[in-house]
Design an enzyme around this catalytic site. Structure first.
Site, PDB file in Angstrom:
ATOM      1  N   ASP A 140      35.844  39.159  36.226  1.00 51.16           N
ATOM      2  CA  ASP A 140      35.562  38.406  35.006  1.00 51.16           C
ATOM      3  C   ASP A 140      34.094  38.622  34.650  1.00 51.16           C
ATOM      4  OD1 ASP A 140      38.067  37.471  35.809  1.00 51.16           O
ATOM      5  OD2 ASP A 140      37.711  35.453  35.025  1.00 51.16           O
ATOM      6  N   LYS A 203      38.624  36.582  27.413  1.00 45.92           N
ATOM      7  CA  LYS A 203      38.547  35.229  27.966  1.00 45.92           C
ATOM      8  C   LYS A 203      37.521  34.431  27.178  1.00 45.92           C
ATOM      9  CE  LYS A 203      37.033  33.062  32.328  1.00 45.92           C
ATOM     10  NZ  LYS A 203      36.713  33.278  33.746  1.00 45.92           N
ATOM     11  N   LYS A 239      42.873  34.815  28.285  1.00 43.66           N
ATOM     12  CA  LYS A 239      42.597  33.739  29.243  1.00 43.66           C
ATOM     13  C   LYS A 239      41.673  32.697  28.627  1.00 43.66           C
ATOM     14  CE  LYS A 239      40.463  32.725  33.727  1.00 43.66           C
ATOM     15  NZ  LYS A 239      39.830  33.260  34.945  1.00 43.66           N
TER      16      LYS A 239
END
Lengths: 303, 294
Positions: A140, A203, A239
């Site tokens: 991430d 995300k 996400k």
């Protein structure tokens, strides 16, 4: 990325109708989901959670404890899935990887000087490689919001592309920190940049800034994924992270995904929730459905 | 020009807000002549759930306030009751009371609130103890609030039943969800307005209106409720409440034998009922041949 794809001019990405987005979102929140569908939905939510601990005070013990929870959500209720992944700092990847051996739960690691992203290119690359070498299945990364807001899109694009290269086989999630990007137009623009640069997932947030994930922001990103899919044929995951703590809200997100991208995205390969307290709320709702009695957090493990 | 009187809308009180019932159900409240005086919320399981969440959220903050501060706030409630005396009296008369009886009910209610205000920072002293132990420990026990208390209040009074039920519970640092009298619900809403203007944090007291036959089940089986108090006489409901309470070992108190208009209905023991005793073993140094002090 295939060479056939032409990279669009990011200065002219579609502008977003904020009023329209908000009205659309308001309709997602008024659906009524009952009994069996609700149970299915809640189990799906559990299987999509990235159980997260990203604190300066994290220790190996805390991470191991969370990993146990990830694989054994609530053993009193049989037939529950595990969560999709645990999300930790690079220094904890090895601990998490060992603790999750044989469970099927993936290890995600934040990188690129999370959460601010204010560091040099070399450090960000080595941060990523360190996590991958220790066994992270997913990375991430955070984008450089300052460069993006300055209009330096090339910098942002190149950075994502080079981190993607450093990831090797690990899937790359790109965190925008939408709370710092002010407008929905910016969020659409950065979504396009990230996807064309090779992101496997986009995300919303680090969870360190408020507002974190909101439904309008998520809808804009989902629409960007849809348009990118139509243009290139490549699926990109989504996400939302931070601020989703009730099962009711999580189900509304699933409705939004289903009605924007379709059922193909309704699996933890393509959709995740970044959350730490959501799991317990969903577990309490499932126990409520099973027993008919409202539950108390006293009887559920903290992670 | 003749004027149409503005009727008051009677809503419920959850988390410091005045919502309508989520169920959208109401029941008409009629006077002796059979005319409808008001539509009252017929609360549902989900209203109770929402109220419980509010009560749980407020409990830590309320329970950890200085006892003296809780006393101040209870006294403030009494002051605000006094200021609204006329309104309560006229509501009681609307619900079938005589003027004399209404006046007494309101005055006893105010006095009872003052009574419990006084006990807020004193009951701890009389229920605490220092205990003799045969080791080098300073051993003491103190009462602490049990948590969230669900109350089904007296059916026969509109205001006094509520005050009698709520005051000792919140004086001890608990938060509560109260079901008001079904046949005399008017004062419940006005009392909620009093609470709302009394520095009482939202969620400490939550007041619902509706039917005990429907709601007692939910009051007693919620796993996040720590005690249930029942002021009515229905034997079947008492049995169900006791059975359901065993799910998470809630404390159950049935106060159906007390006459709430007398002083017998007020005592620090009512506060004590919703307290848990915490005992602490504090190691002390054993100096020379000295033994533990107690």
């Amino acid at each position: 990325m295939s060479t056939k794809t032409t990279i669009p001019d990011f200065r002219v990405t579609p502008s977003i109708d904020q009023v329209g987005i908000e009205e659309r979102v308001a309709r997602f929140t008024s659906r009524s989901i009952k009994k069996e569908s609700k149970m299915q939905g809640m189990k799906m939510v559990l299987s999509m959670i990235d159980l997260t601990t990203l604190e300066g005070k994290d220790t190996e013990g805390k991470v191991k404890q969370m990993c146990y929870k990830a694989a054994h959500l609530h053993d009193v209720i049989p037939g529950l899935p595990t969560v999709a992944a645990v999300c930790v700092y690079p220094s904890m990847v090895k601990t998490a990887k060992d603790a999750l051996k044989g469970t099927g739960v993936k290890v995600a690691s934040v990188s690129t000087a999370f959460p601010s992203g204010q560091s040099t290119h070399e450090i960000k690359i080595s941060d990523t490689k360190f996590a991958v070498d220790n066994g992270a299945d997913e990375i991430d990364m955070v984008i450089s919001r300052g460069e993006f807001l300055k209009g330096n899109y090339k910098f942002v694009f190149d950075e994502i592309a080079s981190i993607k290269q450093a990831c090797g086989k690990a899937r790359l999630k790109v965190i925008f920190e939408t709370g710092e990007l002010s407008t929905l137009d910016n969020i659409r623009k950065v979504s396009d940049i990230a996807m064309y640069a090779g992101a496997d997932f986009i995300k919303t947030s680090t969870g360190k800034i408020s507002p974190a994930a909101t439904m309008p922001v998520t809808l804009v990103m989902l629409e960007a994924i849809r348009d990118y899919y139509y243009a290139t044929g490549r699926m990109v995951g989504m996400k939302p992270a931070g601020g989703i703590s009730t099962s009711k809200l999580a189900l509304q997100y699933l409705i939004m995904v289903n009605e924007t991208l379709g059922a193909d995205w309704l699996s933890n390969e393509w959709f995740r929730f970044g959350a730490s307290s959501l799991a317990n709320d969903v577990l309490m709702q499932i126990a409520k459905q099973n027993t008919g009695v409202y539950q108390s957090s006293d009887y559920f493990s903290k992670d | 020009m003749s004027r149409i009187e503005i009727q008051k809308t009677y809503k419920i009180y959850i988390g410091g807000q005045f919502p309508r019932t989520e169920s959208g159900r109401y029941y008409p409240l009629k006077n002796k002549k059979g005319d409808v005086m008001a539509n009252i919320c017929l609360c549902s399981r989900k209203d109770f759930r929402n109220a419980e969440v509010a009560a749980r959220g407020a409990q830590a903050g309320w329970g950890s306030r200085a006892a003296f501060n809780r006393a101040q706030i209870l006294y403030r409630i009494a002051e605000m009751l006094e200021g609204r005396k006329e309104q309560f009296i006229s509501e009681l008369i609307l619900q079938g009371s005589t003027l004399a009886a209404a006046k007494i009910e309101v005055e006893v209610s105010i006095d009872r609130m003052v009574y419990y205000s006084g006990w807020c920072d004193k009951f701890q002293t009389i229920f605490s103890s220092v205990n003799p132990v045969a080791s080098s420990h300073f051993n003491f026990s103190v009462p602490e609030p049990t948590g969230v208390v669900a109350i089904i209040a007296d059916e026969n009074t509109s205001l006094l039943g509520l005050v009698t039920a709520i005051a000792p519970v919140i004086a001890g640092g608990n938060t509560c969800i109260v079901l008001a009298s079904e046949s005399k619900p008017l004062c419940a809403v006005t009392f909620a307005e009093v609470l709302n203007s009394s520095d009482l944090p939202g969620g400490v007291v939550n007041i619902l209106t509706g039917n005990s036959a429907e709601l007692h089940e939910h009051f007693s089986n919620h796993m996040d409720v720590n005690a249930v108090i029942y002021y009515r006489n229905n034997k079947a409901e008492i049995k169900t409440i006791k059975e359901n309470a065993s799910l998470n070992v809630k404390r159950v108190f049935v106060y159906n034998k007390i006459n709430i208009s007398t002083e017998k209905a007020q005592s620090p023991y009512f506060i004590f009922d919703t307290q848990e005793i915490k005992t602490t073993w504090h190691p002390i140094e054993n100096i020379g041949t000295a033994k533990a002090g107690y």
